[in-house]
Motif scaffolding. Structure first.
Motif, PDB file in Angstrom:
ATOM      1  N   ILE A 172       0.850  -1.196   0.000  1.00 24.29           N
ATOM      2  CA  ILE A 172       0.000   0.000   0.000  1.00 24.29           C
ATOM      3  C   ILE A 172       0.883   1.243   0.000  1.00 24.29           C
ATOM      4  N   ALA A 173       0.493   2.215  -0.790  1.00 25.58           N
ATOM      5  CA  ALA A 173       1.200   3.496  -0.833  1.00 25.58           C
ATOM      6  C   ALA A 173       0.204   4.624  -0.643  1.00 25.58           C
ATOM      7  N   LEU A 174       0.720   5.763  -0.223  1.00 21.78           N
ATOM      8  CA  LEU A 174      -0.086   6.972  -0.114  1.00 21.78           C
ATOM      9  C   LEU A 174       0.648   8.111  -0.825  1.00 21.78           C
ATOM     10  N   PRO A 175      -0.114   8.998  -1.490  1.00 23.21           N
ATOM     11  CA  PRO A 175       0.529  10.098  -2.213  1.00 23.21           C
ATOM     12  C   PRO A 175       0.819  11.273  -1.292  1.00 23.21           C
ATOM     13  N   LEU A 176       1.835  12.032  -1.649  1.00 25.44           N
ATOM     14  CA  LEU A 176       2.105  13.259  -0.919  1.00 25.44           C
ATOM     15  C   LEU A 176       2.767  14.272  -1.844  1.00 25.44           C
ATOM     16  N   VAL A 177       2.612  15.527  -1.474  1.00 26.84           N
ATOM     17  CA  VAL A 177       3.236  16.622  -2.212  1.00 26.84           C
ATOM     18  C   VAL A 177       4.583  16.900  -1.569  1.00 26.84           C
ATOM     19  N   GLU A 178       5.667  16.647  -2.297  1.00 29.59           N
ATOM     20  CA  GLU A 178       7.000  17.006  -1.805  1.00 29.59           C
ATOM     21  C   GLU A 178       7.442  18.341  -2.381  1.00 29.59           C
ATOM     22  N   THR A 179       6.974  18.627  -3.605  1.00 31.46           N
ATOM     23  CA  THR A 179       7.288  19.890  -4.268  1.00 31.46           C
ATOM     24  C   THR A 179       6.006  20.442  -4.866  1.00 31.46           C
ATOM     25  N   ARG A 180       5.697  21.685  -4.575  1.00 27.21           N
ATOM     26  CA  ARG A 180       4.473  22.275  -5.095  1.00 27.21           C
ATOM     27  C   ARG A 180       4.519  22.325  -6.617  1.00 27.21           C
ATOM     28  N   ALA A 181       3.329  22.102  -7.229  1.00 31.30           N
ATOM     29  CA  ALA A 181       3.178  22.153  -8.684  1.00 31.30           C
ATOM     30  C   ALA A 181       4.089  21.145  -9.389  1.00 31.30           C
ATOM     31  N   ALA A 182       4.329  20.012  -8.736  1.00 30.55           N
ATOM     32  CA  ALA A 182       5.144  18.934  -9.305  1.00 30.55           C
ATOM     33  C   ALA A 182       4.382  17.622  -9.128  1.00 30.55           C
ATOM     34  N   PRO A 183       4.794  16.552  -9.807  1.00 29.98           N
ATOM     35  CA  PRO A 183       4.117  15.271  -9.616  1.00 29.98           C
ATOM     36  C   PRO A 183       4.140  14.815  -8.157  1.00 29.98           C
ATOM     37  N   LEU A 184       3.130  14.059  -7.783  1.00 34.07           N
ATOM     38  CA  LEU A 184       3.063  13.491  -6.451  1.00 34.07           C
ATOM     39  C   LEU A 184       4.151  12.436  -6.261  1.00 34.07           C
ATOM     40  N   VAL A 185       4.515  12.217  -5.017  1.00 29.74           N
ATOM     41  CA  VAL A 185       5.419  11.139  -4.632  1.00 29.74           C
ATOM     42  C   VAL A 185       4.603  10.124  -3.838  1.00 29.74           C
ATOM     43  N   PHE A 186       4.869   8.836  -4.051  1.00 30.99           N
ATOM     44  CA  PHE A 186       4.143   7.784  -3.333  1.00 30.99           C
ATOM     45  C   PHE A 186       5.093   7.098  -2.360  1.00 30.99           C
ATOM     46  N   ARG A 187       4.703   7.072  -1.086  1.00 31.07           N
ATOM     47  CA  ARG A 187       5.505   6.415  -0.056  1.00 31.07           C
ATOM     48  C   ARG A 187       4.726   5.238   0.532  1.00 31.07           C
ATOM     49  N   PRO A 242      -2.620  13.774   6.553  1.00 32.10           N
ATOM     50  CA  PRO A 242      -1.672  12.783   7.080  1.00 32.10           C
ATOM     51  C   PRO A 242      -0.984  12.015   5.954  1.00 32.10           C
ATOM     52  N   VAL A 243       0.335  11.892   6.027  1.00 35.88           N
ATOM     53  CA  VAL A 243       1.127  11.197   5.007  1.00 35.88           C
ATOM     54  C   VAL A 243       2.216  10.384   5.699  1.00 35.88           C
ATOM     55  N   PRO A 244       2.770   9.379   5.025  1.00 35.84           N
ATOM     56  CA  PRO A 244       3.915   8.660   5.596  1.00 35.84           C
ATOM     57  C   PRO A 244       5.101   9.601   5.766  1.00 35.84           C
ATOM     58  N   PRO A 245       5.981   9.321   6.734  1.00 30.37           N
ATOM     59  CA  PRO A 245       7.116  10.209   7.018  1.00 30.37           C
ATOM     60  C   PRO A 245       8.187  10.115   5.936  1.00 30.37           C
ATOM     61  N   PRO A 246       9.139  11.049   5.933  1.00 29.32           N
ATOM     62  CA  PRO A 246      10.188  11.053   4.904  1.00 29.32           C
ATOM     63  C   PRO A 246      10.996   9.768   4.830  1.00 29.32           C
ATOM     64  N   GLU A 247      11.125   9.059   5.953  1.00 36.38           N
ATOM     65  CA  GLU A 247      11.930   7.828   5.929  1.00 36.38           C
ATOM     66  C   GLU A 247      11.194   6.643   5.297  1.00 36.38           C
ATOM     67  N   ALA A 248       9.874   6.772   5.036  1.00 36.13           N
ATOM     68  CA  ALA A 248       9.134   5.691   4.382  1.00 36.13           C
ATOM     69  C   ALA A 248       9.613   5.556   2.938  1.00 36.13           C
ATOM     70  N   PRO A 249       9.798   4.321   2.449  1.00 33.47           N
ATOM     71  CA  PRO A 249      10.322   4.134   1.093  1.00 33.47           C
ATOM     72  C   PRO A 249       9.393   4.713   0.019  1.00 33.47           C
ATOM     73  N   VAL A 250      10.002   5.300  -1.015  1.00 34.35           N
ATOM     74  CA  VAL A 250       9.261   5.748  -2.192  1.00 34.35           C
ATOM     75  C   VAL A 250       9.007   4.530  -3.077  1.00 34.35           C
ATOM     76  N   VAL A 251       7.780   4.395  -3.578  1.00 30.49           N
ATOM     77  CA  VAL A 251       7.423   3.246  -4.412  1.00 30.49           C
ATOM     78  C   VAL A 251       6.756   3.732  -5.694  1.00 30.49           C
ATOM     79  N   HIS A 252       6.737   2.849  -6.689  1.00 33.06           N
ATOM     80  CA  HIS A 252       6.053   3.131  -7.951  1.00 33.06           C
ATOM     81  C   HIS A 252       4.800   2.272  -7.975  1.00 33.06           C
ATOM     82  N   PRO A 253       3.610   2.869  -7.824  1.00 32.66           N
ATOM     83  CA  PRO A 253       2.389   2.064  -7.732  1.00 32.66           C
ATOM     84  C   PRO A 253       1.999   1.437  -9.058  1.00 32.66           C
ATOM     85  N   ASP A 254       1.397   0.252  -8.967  1.00 33.25           N
ATOM     86  CA  ASP A 254       0.794  -0.389 -10.136  1.00 33.25           C
ATOM     87  C   ASP A 254      -0.593   0.158 -10.402  1.00 33.25           C
TER      88      ASP A 254
END
Length: 237
Positions: free
Chosen positions: A118-133, A149-161
């Motif tokens: 399971i992954a959740l999206p978050l905004v790391e940079t405004r006006a940029a693609p979402l990151v999934f952790r 609420p989003v996973p913390p920075p130490e949660a691995p970044v994943v590429h969702p199917d």
């Protein structure tokens, strides 16, 4: 919305006060958005529809909202059963519910327990693609953009199917009316391979069209409490 000139008052009987639908008529509408005035009209109409649809969603009784969420989770279970390679090695990006969206977190937990990543999206940079952790039951959530609420920075970044996209509104072409930030379209355009994108929303939020613009990306499937409403040609995840 601010004060409107007479030329921008809706005369067509549509529900939205500044809808511009009479100006964005089929014979006038250009999906390539060559006419900047038309693009502005579409933006104004979308803003008005977001307000209308969000207010209507806010008025849904708690019991009815719970029933909608249960129906959506049942439909999503069935859809996801046919995704992936049969090994259960599937990464699905859910979203944390906000603004009266149907709450799918029970299914998120259920799928995690069954071995789905399971992954959740978050905004790391405004006006940029979402990151999934990656999310797990033990994830310590932190407050992210818009206080979601989003996973913390130490949660691995994943590429969702598979990516679930919350819908404010939707149309029969598979196009999504979101909150106006453009994050999901930006993300789908950037990810390679492109994930299977599922729009999650209410049947009552269907629109004749969202007047898609060049940046809008059609979803692969739209699911409401009434089941699958729009489905593109099947693609392997």
């Amino acid at each position: 919305m601010g004060k409107k000139s007479d030329s921008f008052q809706c005369q067509s009987g549509f529900s939205s006060p500044a809808c511009m639908a009479s100006e964005v008529a089929p014979g006038y509408f250009d999906p390539l958005a060559v006419d900047p005035a038309q693009a502005r009209d579409v933006a104004r109409w979308r803003k008005s529809e977001r307000i209308r649809l969000r207010e209507a969603r806010k008025q849904v009784a708690t019991a009815a909202r719970d029933d909608t969420a249960k129906a959506l989770m049942a439909g999503l279970r069935d859809v996801l059963r046919h995704r992936g390679d049969g090994s259960g090695k599937l990464t699905v990006a859910f979203y944390w519910p906000i603004k009266d969206e149907p709450d799918l977190r029970p299914l998120m937990q259920e799928l995690f327990d069954s071995g789905v990543d399971i992954a959740l999206p978050l905004v790391e940079t405004r006006a940029a693609p979402l990151v999934f952790r990656r999310w797990t039951r033990d994830t310590r959530m932190v407050r992210g953009h818009w206080n979601i609420p989003v996973p913390p920075p130490e949660a691995p970044v994943v590429h969702p199917d598979v990516v679930l996209a919350p819908l404010v509104g939707w149309d029969g072409g598979g196009f999504r009316l979101g909150y106006g930030g453009g994050y999901f379209d930006r993300t789908l355009a950037a990810l390679s391979p492109k994930p299977f994108a599922i729009g999650i929303g209410m049947q009552s939020a269907r629109l004749p069209t969202i007047y898609p613009q060049p940046h809008d990306i059609a979803l692969d499937l739209i699911l409401t409490e009434d089941g699958v409403q729009v489905e593109s040609e099947a693609r392997d995840v």
